[in-house]
Design a protein around this motif. Structure first.
Motif: not given
Length: 99
Positions: A15-25, A27-39
């Motif tokens: 949960c923590s890694v998913y949340l941090l990666f989702g927030l990173f995508t 705020q920083v990458l300006k992309t939808l936060a659901v698909w990159p963290p699917a990995g």
């Protein structure tokens, strides 16, 4: 050192890694936060097994709530709750299916 994690421990990790990666995508990458963290969701299931589904689901739910909050939208309207439930269910089932 052979340490076995308890289910609540690896669910918090996923949960923590998913949340941090989702927030990173978001705020920083300006992309939808659901698909990159699917990995990240799939990697969590590959590392810890199917019992990590709760970490994936809670991470997805929190990221979608953060998205609504950061977009100045009320996350607790019926429409946004339905979007969150559908996204959480879909992402969790996708990771479980891929596993």
């Amino acid at each position: 050192m052979n340490t076995q994690l308890k289910p609540w421990q690896f669910n918090i990790i996923v949960c923590s890694v998913y949340l941090l990666f989702g927030l990173f995508t978001m705020q920083v990458l300006k992309t939808l936060a659901v698909w990159p963290p699917a990995g990240v969701a799939l990697a969590g299931l590959m590392l810890f097994g199917r019992k990590a589904w709760l970490g994936v689901a809670s991470g997805t739910c929190l990221v979608v709530l953060c998205y609504f909050y950061l977009s100045d939208l009320n996350p607790f309207t019926f429409k946004h709750i339905a979007i969150n439930a559908a996204t959480t269910t879909g992402n969790t089932l996708a990771a479980l299916t891929a596993f």
